[in-house]
Design a protein around this motif. Structure first.
Motif, PDB file in Angstrom:
ATOM      1  N   SER A   1       0.912  -1.144  -0.164  1.00  0.00           N
ATOM      2  CA  SER A   1       0.068   0.025   0.007  1.00  0.00           C
ATOM      3  C   SER A   1       0.806   1.393   0.027  1.00  0.00           C
ATOM      4  O   SER A   1       0.536   2.266  -0.657  1.00  0.00           O
ATOM      5  CB  SER A   1      -0.958   0.117   1.301  1.00  0.00           C
ATOM      6  N   ILE A   2       1.942   1.287   0.811  1.00  0.00           N
ATOM      7  CA  ILE A   2       2.954   2.492   0.973  1.00  0.00           C
ATOM      8  C   ILE A   2       3.586   2.801  -0.486  1.00  0.00           C
ATOM      9  O   ILE A   2       3.633   3.888  -0.944  1.00  0.00           O
ATOM     10  CB  ILE A   2       3.907   2.037   1.911  1.00  0.00           C
ATOM     11  N   ARG A   3       3.909   1.682  -0.900  1.00  0.00           N
ATOM     12  CA  ARG A   3       4.455   1.810  -2.426  1.00  0.00           C
ATOM     13  C   ARG A   3       3.572   2.311  -3.397  1.00  0.00           C
ATOM     14  O   ARG A   3       4.073   3.348  -4.092  1.00  0.00           O
ATOM     15  CB  ARG A   3       4.911   0.416  -2.975  1.00  0.00           C
ATOM     16  N   TYR A   4       2.217   2.212  -3.430  1.00  0.00           N
ATOM     17  CA  TYR A   4       1.410   2.416  -4.458  1.00  0.00           C
ATOM     18  C   TYR A   4       0.858   4.116  -3.906  1.00  0.00           C
ATOM     19  O   TYR A   4       0.692   4.626  -4.759  1.00  0.00           O
ATOM     20  CB  TYR A   4       0.271   1.713  -4.783  1.00  0.00           C
ATOM     21  N   ASP A   5       0.579   4.193  -2.603  1.00  0.00           N
ATOM     22  CA  ASP A   5       0.219   5.573  -1.818  1.00  0.00           C
ATOM     23  C   ASP A   5       1.073   6.580  -2.380  1.00  0.00           C
ATOM     24  O   ASP A   5       0.732   7.488  -2.747  1.00  0.00           O
ATOM     25  CB  ASP A   5      -0.222   5.394  -0.629  1.00  0.00           C
ATOM     26  N   GLY A   6       2.687   6.301  -2.113  1.00  0.00           N
ATOM     27  CA  GLY A   6       3.502   7.207  -2.467  1.00  0.00           C
ATOM     28  C   GLY A   6       3.281   7.757  -4.214  1.00  0.00           C
ATOM     29  O   GLY A   6       3.493   8.835  -4.288  1.00  0.00           O
ATOM     30  N   LEU A   7       3.172   6.752  -4.918  1.00  0.00           N
ATOM     31  CA  LEU A   7       3.277   7.081  -6.244  1.00  0.00           C
ATOM     32  C   LEU A   7       1.955   7.951  -6.615  1.00  0.00           C
ATOM     33  O   LEU A   7       1.950   8.740  -7.496  1.00  0.00           O
ATOM     34  CB  LEU A   7       3.407   5.708  -7.023  1.00  0.00           C
ATOM     35  N   PHE A   8       0.898   7.381  -5.961  1.00  0.00           N
ATOM     36  CA  PHE A   8      -0.171   7.981  -6.355  1.00  0.00           C
ATOM     37  C   PHE A   8      -0.151   9.688  -5.750  1.00  0.00           C
ATOM     38  O   PHE A   8      -0.753  10.490  -6.477  1.00  0.00           O
ATOM     39  CB  PHE A   8      -1.527   7.437  -5.644  1.00  0.00           C
TER      40      PHE A   8
END
Length: 248
Positions: free
Chosen positions: A111-118
């Motif tokens: 989740s952190i990986r994609y939240d950061g990109l988002f």
């Protein structure tokens, strides 16, 4: 502890694991409180549970309950909300809370990986939209909609919408092409609000953000208000599209 927090610069981290054993000290509580104040995600992992079980006369369920209760009582005194707590033993990686810890960690890192990109893409897109809003507001203020966008009659709502859709790439042809490239074509659709229609297009390969606005009023103030509403709605729907693209 104050020097430790400053030296470690925890604001740079996405996830912190507070590891403790034998006793949950005041420093652990201070660290957790600092994490909460910085809105950092954190776990509490109580290790060496095997030793606790060997030295205690209590059955495992009651011992576990006592350990967790002690941790939570310390948190409550300092107003720290309950975080995920895991009781583990490295000698038994398939027992106790170790499997749950691995599962939770995997999910959160994902989740952190994609939240950061988002967040990054959303911020870039928001800046792009803001610049376009200011640009168009300047055109509205100068009464140059006809000159800049080749609109023969700015008060003609149908012509205004058609020209802006073609200019910003949100005409039917462009929207259809984007829909074909997305897993969920229904994400891109017309949104009705207060009598005006706004459509959104996002070009993923180049990271471009396009939006369309239609001026449904004769005065500059009303046109600017319609522009702000269009930009706000654009960002809302853009975030939906980004999430759909980034999150499997």
């Amino acid at each position: 502890m104050e020097n430790y927090l400053e030296e470690m610069d925890f604001s740079q981290y996405d996830l912190i694991i507070i590891i403790a054993s034998e006793q949950f000290s005041s420093n652990h509580v201070k660290l957790a409180k600092a994490m909460q104040s910085m809105r950092r995600r954190f776990y509490v992992v109580w290790t060496k549970l095997d030793r606790d079980l060997d030295t205690s006369a209590l059955p495992e369920p009651q011992l576990r309950e006592n350990i967790i209760k002690n941790i939570l009582e310390n948190f409550q005194k300092e107003g720290v909300e309950k975080p995920p707590i895991f009781l583990v033993s490295t000698f038994s990686p398939d027992s106790h809370d170790f499997p749950k810890l691995r599962e939770t960690l995997t999910e959160d890192l994902y989740s952190i990986r994609y939240d950061g990109l988002f967040r990054t893409l959303s911020h870039v897109c928001e800046e792009s939209i803001s610049k376009k809003v200011e640009f168009v507001k300047g055109i509205i203020k100068e009464n140059n909609l006809t000159k800049q966008f080749k609109i023969s009659d700015p008060n003609n709502l149908e012509e205004c919408q058609k020209v802006f859709q073609e200019n910003f790439g949100v005409d039917d042809k462009s929207l259809h092409q984007v829909a074909l490239n997305m897993r969920h074509p229904q994400v891109i659709q017309d949104h009705q609000q207060d009598g005006w229609t706004m459509s959104l297009l996002h070009y993923l390969p180049v990271g471009a953000v396009n939006f369309v606005l239609c001026c449904f009023a004769s005065t500059h103030r009303q046109q600017a208000r319609a522009l702000d509403e269009a930009a706000e709605k654009t960002m809302e729907n853009l975030n939906k599209i980004l999430k759909d693209i980034l999150l499997p």
